[in-house]
Design a protein around this motif. Sequence first.
Motif, PDB file in Angstrom:
ATOM      1  N   SER A   6       0.907   1.514  -1.428  1.00  0.00           N
ATOM      2  CA  SER A   6       0.429   0.144  -1.230  1.00  0.00           C
ATOM      3  C   SER A   6       0.846  -0.401   0.129  1.00  0.00           C
ATOM      4  O   SER A   6       0.064  -1.102   0.782  1.00  0.00           O
ATOM      5  N   ALA A   7       2.059  -0.080   0.555  1.00  0.00           N
ATOM      6  CA  ALA A   7       2.509  -0.529   1.878  1.00  0.00           C
ATOM      7  C   ALA A   7       1.651   0.094   2.975  1.00  0.00           C
ATOM      8  O   ALA A   7       1.259  -0.577   3.933  1.00  0.00           O
ATOM      9  N   ALA A   8       1.334   1.363   2.824  1.00  0.00           N
ATOM     10  CA  ALA A   8       0.512   2.041   3.839  1.00  0.00           C
ATOM     11  C   ALA A   8      -0.900   1.474   3.869  1.00  0.00           C
ATOM     12  O   ALA A   8      -1.420   1.132   4.934  1.00  0.00           O
ATOM     13  N   LEU A   9      -1.523   1.359   2.714  1.00  0.00           N
ATOM     14  CA  LEU A   9      -2.926   0.950   2.686  1.00  0.00           C
ATOM     15  C   LEU A   9      -3.129  -0.526   3.006  1.00  0.00           C
ATOM     16  O   LEU A   9      -4.168  -0.901   3.547  1.00  0.00           O
ATOM     17  N   SER A  10      -2.150  -1.363   2.708  1.00  0.00           N
ATOM     18  CA  SER A  10      -2.312  -2.785   3.012  1.00  0.00           C
ATOM     19  C   SER A  10      -2.010  -3.109   4.472  1.00  0.00           C
ATOM     20  O   SER A  10      -2.312  -4.214   4.931  1.00  0.00           O
ATOM     21  N   GLN A  11      -1.464  -2.169   5.209  1.00  0.00           N
ATOM     22  CA  GLN A  11      -1.236  -2.380   6.639  1.00  0.00           C
ATOM     23  C   GLN A  11      -2.543  -2.520   7.401  1.00  0.00           C
ATOM     24  O   GLN A  11      -2.590  -3.089   8.482  1.00  0.00           O
ATOM     25  N   VAL A  12      -3.611  -2.006   6.835  1.00  0.00           N
ATOM     26  CA  VAL A  12      -4.902  -1.988   7.507  1.00  0.00           C
ATOM     27  C   VAL A  12      -5.449  -3.396   7.714  1.00  0.00           C
ATOM     28  O   VAL A  12      -6.099  -3.671   8.724  1.00  0.00           O
ATOM     29  N   ALA A  13      -5.218  -4.294   6.766  1.00  0.00           N
ATOM     30  CA  ALA A  13      -5.825  -5.626   6.808  1.00  0.00           C
ATOM     31  C   ALA A  13      -5.644  -6.341   8.154  1.00  0.00           C
ATOM     32  O   ALA A  13      -6.639  -6.780   8.737  1.00  0.00           O
ATOM     33  N   PRO A  14      -4.434  -6.458   8.669  1.00  0.00           N
ATOM     34  CA  PRO A  14      -4.312  -7.207   9.926  1.00  0.00           C
ATOM     35  C   PRO A  14      -4.727  -6.430  11.173  1.00  0.00           C
ATOM     36  O   PRO A  14      -4.995  -7.037  12.209  1.00  0.00           O
ATOM     37  N   ILE A  15      -4.795  -5.117  11.084  1.00  0.00           N
ATOM     38  CA  ILE A  15      -5.064  -4.357  12.313  1.00  0.00           C
ATOM     39  C   ILE A  15      -6.497  -3.842  12.424  1.00  0.00           C
ATOM     40  O   ILE A  15      -6.909  -3.425  13.499  1.00  0.00           O
ATOM     41  N   LEU A  71       2.659  -6.613  -0.445  1.00  0.00           N
ATOM     42  CA  LEU A  71       3.199  -7.786   0.245  1.00  0.00           C
ATOM     43  C   LEU A  71       3.806  -7.428   1.600  1.00  0.00           C
ATOM     44  O   LEU A  71       3.639  -8.151   2.578  1.00  0.00           O
ATOM     45  N   LEU A  72       4.509  -6.312   1.650  1.00  0.00           N
ATOM     46  CA  LEU A  72       5.203  -5.943   2.892  1.00  0.00           C
ATOM     47  C   LEU A  72       4.314  -5.194   3.881  1.00  0.00           C
ATOM     48  O   LEU A  72       4.576  -5.216   5.082  1.00  0.00           O
ATOM     49  N   GLY A  73       3.284  -4.534   3.390  1.00  0.00           N
ATOM     50  CA  GLY A  73       2.427  -3.718   4.246  1.00  0.00           C
ATOM     51  C   GLY A  73       1.816  -4.448   5.426  1.00  0.00           C
ATOM     52  O   GLY A  73       1.922  -3.982   6.573  1.00  0.00           O
ATOM     53  N   PRO A  74       1.147  -5.594   5.226  1.00  0.00           N
ATOM     54  CA  PRO A  74       0.541  -6.279   6.371  1.00  0.00           C
ATOM     55  C   PRO A  74       1.561  -6.699   7.428  1.00  0.00           C
ATOM     56  O   PRO A  74       1.296  -6.621   8.628  1.00  0.00           O
ATOM     57  N   MET A  75       2.721  -7.129   6.972  1.00  0.00           N
ATOM     58  CA  MET A  75       3.771  -7.505   7.917  1.00  0.00           C
ATOM     59  C   MET A  75       4.228  -6.281   8.712  1.00  0.00           C
ATOM     60  O   MET A  75       4.378  -6.331   9.927  1.00  0.00           O
ATOM     61  N   LEU A  76       4.410  -5.172   8.005  1.00  0.00           N
ATOM     62  CA  LEU A  76       4.803  -3.928   8.660  1.00  0.00           C
ATOM     63  C   LEU A  76       3.724  -3.464   9.624  1.00  0.00           C
ATOM     64  O   LEU A  76       4.012  -3.051  10.744  1.00  0.00           O
TER      65      LEU A  76
END
Length: 189
Positions: A19-28, A148-153
Amino acid sequence: MDTWKRNLWICWLGSFATSAALSQVAPILPLYIHELGMVNIGDIAIWSGFAYGATTFIMAIVSPVWGKLADKYGRKPMLLRASFGMTIILIFTAFVTSVPQLVAMRMLLGTISGFNSGAITLIATQTPREKAGWALGTLSTGSVSGTLLGPMLGGYLVEIIGIRYSFVIMAGLLFIAFLLSLFFIHEDF
């Protein structure tokens, strides 16, 4: 430690990493589309939405197939398939040269994904009935925490290492989920 508890904690870590990996995509994703040469803000918005939504749309179509295969071959193979497959696709995503290639990778990601749903079914089928509610609730905190942490990361990593290497980091997180599943999950199928 009981096998079901070990499976729960390994699936928790895998769900968190996924989830952390896949949610990182949203902001980038819009930034990546701009980096790939698209400059019109309206076009970037449309293609970002299409690229982001394509993954979930394809996943909704393909998930029943993976569920049927999980019933036939077991849940652990589905965890391994999803985590390793997404690792490879995210590495390829780091090297796309056009927006259509990016969308194709996102669609392919939707085709192969399913770690979290596989983890849920594994825990649901391997946990004693009287502990199933607690185990599934605990497992969901891994996915939610990662989301929750993925987009911030993701936003932070782009500043430090750039967009393309952020996809490699995402792939690394999924590879960790693969290794944890491979070596530490035991399924009585």
